[in-house]
Design a protein around this motif. Structure first.
Motif, PDB file in Angstrom:
ATOM      1  N   ILE A   1     -17.503  19.002 -15.521  1.00 51.93           N
ATOM      2  CA  ILE A   1     -18.879  19.440 -15.902  1.00 51.93           C
ATOM      3  C   ILE A   1     -18.464  20.541 -16.975  1.00 51.93           C
ATOM      4  O   ILE A   1     -19.084  20.612 -17.789  1.00 51.93           O
ATOM      5  N   PHE A   2     -17.206  21.255 -16.844  1.00 53.61           N
ATOM      6  CA  PHE A   2     -16.914  22.280 -17.909  1.00 53.61           C
ATOM      7  C   PHE A   2     -16.838  21.668 -19.260  1.00 53.61           C
ATOM      8  O   PHE A   2     -17.130  22.246 -20.250  1.00 53.61           O
ATOM      9  N   ARG A   3     -16.097  20.601 -19.088  1.00 50.46           N
ATOM     10  CA  ARG A   3     -15.672  19.905 -20.732  1.00 50.46           C
ATOM     11  C   ARG A   3     -16.906  19.427 -20.956  1.00 50.46           C
ATOM     12  O   ARG A   3     -17.068  19.540 -22.320  1.00 50.46           O
ATOM     13  N   ASP A   4     -17.814  18.864 -20.411  1.00 50.41           N
ATOM     14  CA  ASP A   4     -19.040  18.638 -20.991  1.00 50.41           C
ATOM     15  C   ASP A   4     -19.786  19.669 -21.633  1.00 50.41           C
ATOM     16  O   ASP A   4     -20.738  19.683 -22.564  1.00 50.41           O
ATOM     17  N   GLN A   5     -19.755  21.049 -20.669  1.00 51.69           N
ATOM     18  CA  GLN A   5     -20.675  21.881 -21.303  1.00 51.69           C
ATOM     19  C   GLN A   5     -20.163  22.685 -22.343  1.00 51.69           C
ATOM     20  O   GLN A   5     -20.794  23.205 -23.190  1.00 51.69           O
ATOM     21  N   LEU A   6     -18.705  22.524 -22.674  1.00 50.47           N
ATOM     22  CA  LEU A   6     -17.985  23.047 -24.038  1.00 50.47           C
ATOM     23  C   LEU A   6     -18.607  22.147 -24.995  1.00 50.47           C
ATOM     24  O   LEU A   6     -18.732  23.024 -26.249  1.00 50.47           O
ATOM     25  N   LEU A   7     -18.791  21.131 -25.013  1.00 46.12           N
ATOM     26  CA  LEU A   7     -19.311  20.297 -26.038  1.00 46.12           C
ATOM     27  C   LEU A   7     -20.884  20.646 -26.532  1.00 46.12           C
ATOM     28  O   LEU A   7     -20.921  20.785 -27.763  1.00 46.12           O
ATOM     29  N   LEU A   8     -21.628  21.135 -25.442  1.00 48.17           N
ATOM     30  CA  LEU A   8     -22.660  21.675 -25.940  1.00 48.17           C
ATOM     31  C   LEU A   8     -22.727  23.141 -26.718  1.00 48.17           C
ATOM     32  O   LEU A   8     -23.383  23.336 -27.724  1.00 48.17           O
ATOM     33  N   SER A   9     -21.566  23.854 -26.308  1.00 45.45           N
ATOM     34  CA  SER A   9     -21.092  25.024 -26.742  1.00 45.45           C
ATOM     35  C   SER A   9     -20.846  24.891 -28.380  1.00 45.45           C
ATOM     36  O   SER A   9     -21.239  25.728 -29.300  1.00 45.45           O
ATOM     37  N   ILE A  10     -20.084  23.917 -28.563  1.00 45.91           N
ATOM     38  CA  ILE A  10     -19.565  23.525 -29.797  1.00 45.91           C
ATOM     39  C   ILE A  10     -20.741  23.104 -30.782  1.00 45.91           C
ATOM     40  O   ILE A  10     -20.857  23.430 -31.826  1.00 45.91           O
ATOM     41  N   ALA A  11     -21.561  22.278 -30.363  1.00 45.48           N
ATOM     42  CA  ALA A  11     -22.606  21.691 -31.082  1.00 45.48           C
ATOM     43  C   ALA A  11     -23.449  22.788 -31.629  1.00 45.48           C
ATOM     44  O   ALA A  11     -24.123  22.825 -32.682  1.00 45.48           O
ATOM     45  N   SER A  12     -23.778  23.856 -30.676  1.00 45.68           N
ATOM     46  CA  SER A  12     -24.487  24.851 -31.048  1.00 45.68           C
ATOM     47  C   SER A  12     -24.021  25.899 -32.010  1.00 45.68           C
ATOM     48  O   SER A  12     -24.396  26.958 -32.496  1.00 45.68           O
ATOM     49  N   SER A  13     -22.535  25.883 -32.029  1.00 45.24           N
ATOM     50  CA  SER A  13     -21.875  27.028 -32.959  1.00 45.24           C
ATOM     51  C   SER A  13     -21.136  26.551 -33.985  1.00 45.24           C
ATOM     52  O   SER A  13     -20.683  27.485 -34.868  1.00 45.24           O
ATOM     53  N   CYS A  14     -20.956  25.276 -34.349  1.00 46.18           N
ATOM     54  CA  CYS A  14     -20.162  24.893 -35.417  1.00 46.18           C
ATOM     55  C   CYS A  14     -20.963  24.002 -36.285  1.00 46.18           C
ATOM     56  O   CYS A  14     -20.472  22.853 -36.382  1.00 46.18           O
ATOM     57  N   PRO A  15     -22.044  24.389 -37.054  1.00 44.22           N
ATOM     58  CA  PRO A  15     -22.705  23.277 -37.843  1.00 44.22           C
ATOM     59  C   PRO A  15     -21.871  22.848 -39.020  1.00 44.22           C
ATOM     60  O   PRO A  15     -22.383  21.929 -39.485  1.00 44.22           O
ATOM     61  N   ASN A  16     -20.685  23.402 -39.489  1.00 45.81           N
ATOM     62  CA  ASN A  16     -20.065  23.015 -40.648  1.00 45.81           C
ATOM     63  C   ASN A  16     -18.937  21.887 -40.018  1.00 45.81           C
ATOM     64  O   ASN A  16     -18.071  21.754 -40.963  1.00 45.81           O
ATOM     65  N   LEU A  17     -19.102  21.606 -38.832  1.00 41.98           N
ATOM     66  CA  LEU A  17     -17.762  20.668 -38.336  1.00 41.98           C
ATOM     67  C   LEU A  17     -17.497  19.302 -38.922  1.00 41.98           C
ATOM     68  O   LEU A  17     -18.615  18.860 -39.033  1.00 41.98           O
ATOM     69  N   THR A  18     -16.344  18.913 -39.370  1.00 43.20           N
ATOM     70  CA  THR A  18     -16.342  17.866 -39.945  1.00 43.20           C
ATOM     71  C   THR A  18     -15.317  17.029 -39.069  1.00 43.20           C
ATOM     72  O   THR A  18     -15.282  15.896 -39.038  1.00 43.20           O
ATOM     73  N   ASP A  19     -14.594  17.660 -38.172  1.00 45.15           N
ATOM     74  CA  ASP A  19     -13.345  16.746 -37.676  1.00 45.15           C
ATOM     75  C   ASP A  19     -13.252  17.703 -36.205  1.00 45.15           C
ATOM     76  O   ASP A  19     -13.138  18.673 -36.013  1.00 45.15           O
ATOM     77  N   LEU A  20     -13.672  16.718 -35.170  1.00 47.45           N
ATOM     78  CA  LEU A  20     -13.499  17.171 -33.674  1.00 47.45           C
ATOM     79  C   LEU A  20     -12.705  16.315 -32.895  1.00 47.45           C
ATOM     80  O   LEU A  20     -12.691  15.314 -32.875  1.00 47.45           O
ATOM     81  N   GLN A  21     -11.665  17.165 -32.133  1.00 45.92           N
ATOM     82  CA  GLN A  21     -10.734  16.101 -31.348  1.00 45.92           C
ATOM     83  C   GLN A  21     -10.897  16.829 -29.847  1.00 45.92           C
ATOM     84  O   GLN A  21     -10.568  17.985 -29.671  1.00 45.92           O
ATOM     85  N   VAL A  22     -11.183  16.240 -28.794  1.00 41.93           N
ATOM     86  CA  VAL A  22     -11.260  16.778 -27.538  1.00 41.93           C
ATOM     87  C   VAL A  22     -10.344  15.915 -26.676  1.00 41.93           C
ATOM     88  O   VAL A  22     -10.410  14.767 -26.577  1.00 41.93           O
TER      89      VAL A  22
END
Length: 477
Positions: free
Chosen positions: A94-115
């Motif tokens: 659950i924590f991991r999925d919630q972090l993805l939501l935080s990343i989505a809302s905070s990193c509009p310029n993201l080009t490369d994501l590795q989880v």
């Protein structure tokens, strides 16, 4: 100083600072100067690795932290579990999925994501599609595939890496999905742990019409029964293929490459396949292979190397790892046939180096254009053989002898004085016979040296000073 320089000038200075080496501070150290410099340091960062835990981070706190990095484009995220190798608790998922939501809302310029830690749900993957429209590289761990249609919501994606995991108690479905034409922009695809019967790949293979690099690791198949014929669609444009620990499915893949692919220029096969399947590919392939990397201890034989010498006339890189059945005959034949083409040779942990004295000398005399040489983990390699080979290798820019325990200072002294004047990268880790004196001579005489892998204890004060003055990157791991 803190008040004299304007923000723009400080930011430009921070962007130009070199990354940390063994003997220089990193850009992160400037963040300790003042709160202003910390803010400016964060504003210049485009790459960020994070290791988080539910004990020290919450999704809101992550959002707040990431908001200080307005130009962040590359993010690598790993999540520490409470106990190593233990099943991941539901709270972690659950924590991991919630972090993805935080990343989505905070990193509009993201080009490369590795989880990197544990599977994420498809629903939370989709949460990235709209807030991160520039996402081009995505690397995730996911549950078994059911459909890849969600990829259509990432129109900029060019690299996709997926590791599939099977939830305990879950059964692999074999149902087929709706079939419709699509064309993804994917150019690079990394897939791991595909199981027989996994469906969805039929659509994926059909939709990857621009794929140039395919990497499969620990795969037992390439999908369900309908996927095999669809694989032809993506294989036509492939330029690089890497297959690691994929068992017998490798033979089927090589067969399809022979029939449908003429653009392949790089092939890596580690710990999978058969003698017959590999030989058929080498003898029947119509591609102009330039790079060949093989780790096949009980598969690769001299007959394969003889076929390589005849059929791959543009070969510029040959890398062999732990190939115990290879003889000097095959290597010498390649040396003669590709004397004007081969620029990279790796014989890593290959006992043919010990079995056949004079082999390296002959290869050195034939391969006049050799630029990269890797003889790592040949524990019985002695100075005489090594020096004799290097005497003819005057174009080397990269040299690796990591783990060659019988080499001594003489190897480095002779090679640095008589040859290897163009060396830019050297790896002499785990070579107990090579001491601080030889390392100092190496640094002193190799004026083009930019990377050095060596134990910290073998760096004298003089070596440290030279390393610092010449901006040589030292790796002591």
């Amino acid at each position: 100083m803190d008040t004299i320089l304007c923000d723009e000038l400080v930011e430009e200075v921070l962007r130009r600072l070199a990354p940390r080496t063994q003997f220089s501070s990193s850009t992160a150290d400037v963040s300790l100067v003042s709160k202003r410099w910390l803010r400016l340091y964060r504003s210049t960062r485009s790459r960020l690795p994070l290791r988080l835990s539910p004990d020290n981070c919450t999704p809101p706190s992550l959002s707040s932290f990431l908001s200080h990095f307005p130009h962040l484009s590359v993010l690598s995220l790993s999540i520490a579990a409470a106990v190593a190798d233990a099943p991941v608790p539901p709270a972690i998922s659950i924590f991991r999925d919630q972090l993805l939501l935080s990343i989505a809302s905070s990193c509009p310029n993201l080009t490369d994501l590795q989880v990197c830690s544990g599977p994420v749900s498809h629903f939370h993957i989709l949460s990235l599609s709209t807030p991160c429209p520039h996402l081009t590289n995505l690397y995730l761990i996911v549950c078994r595939p059911s459909s890849f249609h969600w990829l259509l919501l990432f129109p900029s994606l060019k690299l996709l890496g997926l590791i599939f995991t099977l939830v305990p108690g879950e059964h692999v479905d074999t149902a087929s999905e709706e079939n419709f034409d699509a064309e993804l922009k994917l150019e690079t695809l990394y897939l791991s742990r595909i199981r027989p019967g996994h469906y969805g790949f039929d659509w994926l293979w059909k939709s990857c019409k621009k794929l140039t690099l395919l990497r499969l690791a620990r795969c037992q198949g390439i999908g369900d029964d309908t996927s095999a014929s669809s694989f032809v669609n993506c294989s036509k444009s492939l330029q690089e293929v890497e297959l690691s620990s994929c068992g017998s499915v490798v033979n089927d893949i090589l067969s399809k490459l022979v029939e449908n692919c003429t653009s392949l220029n790089s092939l890596l096969i580690h710990d999978c396949g058969s003698k017959e399947g590999l030989l058929q590919f080498i003898t029947r392939s119509r591609c102009n292979l330039r790079k060949l990397d093989l780790r096949l201890p009980l598969v690769l034989k001299t007959s394969h190397l003889l076929a390589v010498a005849v059929n791959f006339r543009g070969l510029s890189s040959l890398r062999l790892h732990s190939c115990s059945l290879v003889t000097g005959e095959g290597l010498k034949t390649i040396g003669l046939a590709r004397s004007n083409d081969l620029e990279e040779l790796a014989l890593v942990n290959c006992d043919v180096v010990e079995r056949e004295p004079g082999l390296l000398t002959t290869l050195g005399q034939n391969l006049k254009k050799l630029r990269k040489l890797d003889l790592s983990d040949n524990e019985m390699l002695v100075d005489e053989e090594f020096i004799s080979m290097l005497a003819s290798c005057n174009c080397l820019t990269e040299l690796k002898v990591r783990g060659c325990k019988r080499l001594t200072n003489a190897s480095m002294v002779v090679s640095t004085f008589k040859s290897c004047e163009q060396l830019e990268s050297v790896d002499i880790m785990n070579c107990p016979g090579i001491g601080a004196e030889a390392v100092e001579l190496l640094v002193l005489n190799c004026l083009r040296l930019r990377k050095l892998h060596v134990e910290k204890s073998k760096l004298s004060d003089a070596s440290r000073l030279l390393v610092w003055k010449r901006f040589i990157g030292v790796f002591v791991h």
